[in-house]
Design a protein around this motif. Structure first.
Motif, PDB file in Angstrom:
ATOM      1  N   MET A 211       0.835  -1.188   0.000  1.00 26.57           N
ATOM      2  CA  MET A 211       0.000   0.000   0.000  1.00 26.57           C
ATOM      3  C   MET A 211       0.880   1.252   0.000  1.00 26.57           C
ATOM      4  N   ARG A 212       0.556   2.184  -0.880  1.00 26.84           N
ATOM      5  CA  ARG A 212       1.295   3.438  -0.941  1.00 26.84           C
ATOM      6  C   ARG A 212       0.412   4.562  -0.377  1.00 26.84           C
ATOM      7  N   ILE A 213       0.974   5.330   0.540  1.00 27.17           N
ATOM      8  CA  ILE A 213       0.260   6.443   1.150  1.00 27.17           C
ATOM      9  C   ILE A 213       0.995   7.739   0.828  1.00 27.17           C
ATOM     10  N   THR A 214       0.272   8.678   0.275  1.00 22.52           N
ATOM     11  CA  THR A 214       0.812  10.012   0.101  1.00 22.52           C
ATOM     12  C   THR A 214       0.137  10.934   1.115  1.00 22.52           C
ATOM     13  N   GLY A 215       0.719  12.096   1.289  1.00 19.31           N
ATOM     14  CA  GLY A 215       0.146  13.061   2.215  1.00 19.31           C
ATOM     15  C   GLY A 215       0.499  14.468   1.781  1.00 19.31           C
ATOM     16  N   SER A 216      -0.220  15.427   2.339  1.00 22.45           N
ATOM     17  CA  SER A 216       0.096  16.822   2.026  1.00 22.45           C
ATOM     18  C   SER A 216      -0.177  17.708   3.232  1.00 22.45           C
ATOM     19  N   ILE A 217       0.696  18.693   3.382  1.00 18.61           N
ATOM     20  CA  ILE A 217       0.544  19.729   4.401  1.00 18.61           C
ATOM     21  C   ILE A 217       0.619  21.065   3.678  1.00 18.61           C
ATOM     22  N   VAL A 218      -0.357  21.915   3.894  1.00 16.35           N
ATOM     23  CA  VAL A 218      -0.340  23.256   3.313  1.00 16.35           C
ATOM     24  C   VAL A 218       0.298  24.197   4.324  1.00 16.35           C
ATOM     25  N   LEU A 219       1.329  24.909   3.871  1.00 18.36           N
ATOM     26  CA  LEU A 219       2.095  25.791   4.745  1.00 18.36           C
ATOM     27  C   LEU A 219       1.708  27.251   4.529  1.00 18.36           C
ATOM     28  N   TYR A 220       1.819  28.027   5.603  1.00 20.00           N
ATOM     29  CA  TYR A 220       1.651  29.471   5.497  1.00 20.00           C
ATOM     30  C   TYR A 220       2.360  30.130   6.678  1.00 20.00           C
ATOM     31  N   HIS A 221       3.637  30.449   6.484  1.00 21.42           N
ATOM     32  CA  HIS A 221       4.455  31.117   7.503  1.00 21.42           C
ATOM     33  C   HIS A 221       4.342  30.411   8.855  1.00 21.42           C
ATOM     34  N   ASN A 222       4.567  29.105   8.848  1.00 21.00           N
ATOM     35  CA  ASN A 222       4.385  28.310  10.062  1.00 21.00           C
ATOM     36  C   ASN A 222       5.591  28.372  10.984  1.00 21.00           C
ATOM     37  N   GLU A 223       5.337  28.097  12.268  1.00 21.69           N
ATOM     38  CA  GLU A 223       6.432  27.926  13.210  1.00 21.69           C
ATOM     39  C   GLU A 223       7.167  26.630  12.865  1.00 21.69           C
TER      40      GLU A 223
ATOM     41  N   ASP B  59       6.355   6.064  10.555  1.00 17.69           N
ATOM     42  CA  ASP B  59       6.076   4.642  10.348  1.00 17.69           C
ATOM     43  C   ASP B  59       6.691   4.119   9.061  1.00 17.69           C
ATOM     44  N   ASP B  60       6.881   2.820   9.028  1.00 15.19           N
ATOM     45  CA  ASP B  60       7.522   2.161   7.895  1.00 15.19           C
ATOM     46  C   ASP B  60       6.469   1.675   6.908  1.00 15.19           C
ATOM     47  N   PHE B  61       6.184   2.492   5.901  1.00 16.50           N
ATOM     48  CA  PHE B  61       5.318   2.107   4.792  1.00 16.50           C
ATOM     49  C   PHE B  61       5.755   2.910   3.575  1.00 16.50           C
ATOM     50  N   GLU B  62       5.293   2.502   2.417  1.00 14.15           N
ATOM     51  CA  GLU B  62       5.643   3.243   1.200  1.00 14.15           C
ATOM     52  C   GLU B  62       4.908   4.575   1.225  1.00 14.15           C
ATOM     53  N   LYS B  63       5.659   5.674   1.192  1.00 17.26           N
ATOM     54  CA  LYS B  63       5.047   6.972   1.451  1.00 17.26           C
ATOM     55  C   LYS B  63       5.745   8.087   0.696  1.00 17.26           C
ATOM     56  N   HIS B  64       4.990   9.184   0.554  1.00 17.77           N
ATOM     57  CA  HIS B  64       5.577  10.430   0.070  1.00 17.77           C
ATOM     58  C   HIS B  64       4.724  11.583   0.569  1.00 17.77           C
ATOM     59  N   LEU B  65       5.395  12.633   1.026  1.00 23.74           N
ATOM     60  CA  LEU B  65       4.722  13.791   1.597  1.00 23.74           C
ATOM     61  C   LEU B  65       5.009  15.026   0.747  1.00 23.74           C
TER      62      LEU B  65
ATOM     63  N   ASP C 136      14.614  15.270   2.875  1.00 24.43           N
ATOM     64  CA  ASP C 136      14.269  13.849   2.959  1.00 24.43           C
ATOM     65  C   ASP C 136      13.743  13.418   1.602  1.00 24.43           C
ATOM     66  N   SER C 137      14.163  12.261   1.152  1.00 21.50           N
ATOM     67  CA  SER C 137      13.760  11.775  -0.174  1.00 21.50           C
ATOM     68  C   SER C 137      12.272  11.487  -0.261  1.00 21.50           C
ATOM     69  N   HIS C 138      11.620  11.371   0.911  1.00 26.47           N
ATOM     70  CA  HIS C 138      10.185  11.108   0.934  1.00 26.47           C
ATOM     71  C   HIS C 138       9.350  12.393   0.954  1.00 26.47           C
ATOM     72  N   VAL C 139      10.011  13.534   0.835  1.00 26.68           N
ATOM     73  CA  VAL C 139       9.318  14.817   0.950  1.00 26.68           C
ATOM     74  C   VAL C 139       9.609  15.688  -0.268  1.00 26.68           C
ATOM     75  N   THR C 140       8.547  16.285  -0.825  1.00 28.59           N
ATOM     76  CA  THR C 140       8.677  17.246  -1.925  1.00 28.59           C
ATOM     77  C   THR C 140       8.102  18.579  -1.483  1.00 28.59           C
ATOM     78  N   TYR C 141       8.887  19.626  -1.680  1.00 26.44           N
ATOM     79  CA  TYR C 141       8.455  20.981  -1.338  1.00 26.44           C
ATOM     80  C   TYR C 141       8.039  21.713  -2.605  1.00 26.44           C
ATOM     81  N   ILE C 142       6.863  22.352  -2.579  1.00 24.03           N
ATOM     82  CA  ILE C 142       6.358  23.120  -3.719  1.00 24.03           C
ATOM     83  C   ILE C 142       5.921  24.488  -3.223  1.00 24.03           C
TER      84      ILE C 142
END
Length: 271
Positions: free
Chosen positions: A1-13, A27-33, A50-56
């Motif tokens: 199972m592959r899980i992706t995720g997203s966080i929307v940023l706005y001048h966060n701490e 956790d240990d699963f196939e993932k990308h954030l 981190d290779s599991h994280v993409t910043y846009i």
């Protein structure tokens, strides 16, 4: 199972944001954030390497739902099975994602699931709701009679349930939405006509109308710093009212038979 995720940023701490990022990565699963940054500058681009994280970084702020849609479109193209919509002020322990995945994996009728959400001091956040009426989203905000508001909250926020059992809930918070990609392919992503506030209610409703369930799962627990910005800023209050007007223009104001059927069906099951 592959899980992706997203966080929307706005001048966060940074410290708070890192808690959210590391919670997803624990956790240990196939993932990308995907970190979708609506900030005016890209100063958060070095928040984590981190290779599991993409910043846009967005050149302009398109809104909460529209920003998450950028990540959801990418999730669709990478054969993701589930996608987590995560607020930047949420954190949780190792094993939470795996517990949710274990519960929802083979229950193909579940389109969205949310765990129990606590304040950092351990008290419950009442984020399970009925589909809103105009009073729930606009009237309560300006009602000076606290007893009336609390009486309505017992029902609207389903406080009477005790938040201690698995239950189908038609409106779950957008701070943590564990979404089945197959459901989104059927009903669509966030409505980008809503800039911020209420987009999760709209999506939950469409998931239900698509034949899927939206479920509260209290056996897993997360923590949410949670500040009601719309109650502290008139600018955010205005945005919230604009979103409510859009939502009720779309679904119906006082005469919404589908809302009535869904809410009455929910209450019947829970009582």
């Amino acid at each position: 199972m592959r899980i992706t995720g997203s966080i929307v940023l706005y001048h966060n701490e940074r410290d708070v944001l890192l808690e959210a990022i590391n919670s997803f990565l624990a956790d240990d699963f196939e993932k990308h954030l995907y970190l979708i940054d609506n900030s005016r500058t890209n100063e958060l681009q070095d928040i984590i390497q981190d290779s599991h994280v993409t910043y846009i970084h967005n050149p302009a702020n398109p809104g909460f739902g529209a920003a998450h849609n950028i990540a959801l479109k990418l999730a669709h193209t990478t054969a993701s099975d589930f996608h987590l919509i995560l607020n930047p002020d949420v954190y949780f322990g190792k094993g939470v994602m795996l517990e949710l995945l274990d519960f929802v994996r083979d229950r193909e009728d579940i389109g969205n699931i949310m765990p129990k959400v606590l304040y950092p001091d351990g008290s419950v956040q009442y984020l399970c709701k009925l589909l809103p009426t105009p009073y729930d989203w606009i009237g309560r905000r300006f009602n000076p009679f606290k007893n009336m508001v609390e009486k309505r909250n017992q029902l609207f926020e389903l406080k009477f349930t005790g938040y201690d059992k698995i239950m189908e809930v038609p409106y779950l918070s957008g701070c943590f939405m564990f979404l089945r990609i197959a459901a989104l392919k059927k009903v669509g992503m966030f409505d980008e006509g809503i800039f911020m506030y209420g987009e999760e209610a709209d999506l939950c409703r469409r998931i239900i109308d698509g034949g899927f369930k939206t479920v509260f799962y209290p056996k897993a627990t997360i923590y949410h710093h949670f500040e009601k910005g719309s109650h502290k800023s008139w600018r955010l209050t205005k945005i919230g009212i604009q979103s409510a007007i859009y939502y009720f223009n779309k679904w119906g104001w006082f005469f919404d038979r589908r809302r009535h059927r869904i809410n009455q069906g929910t209450l019947k099951k829970l009582t």
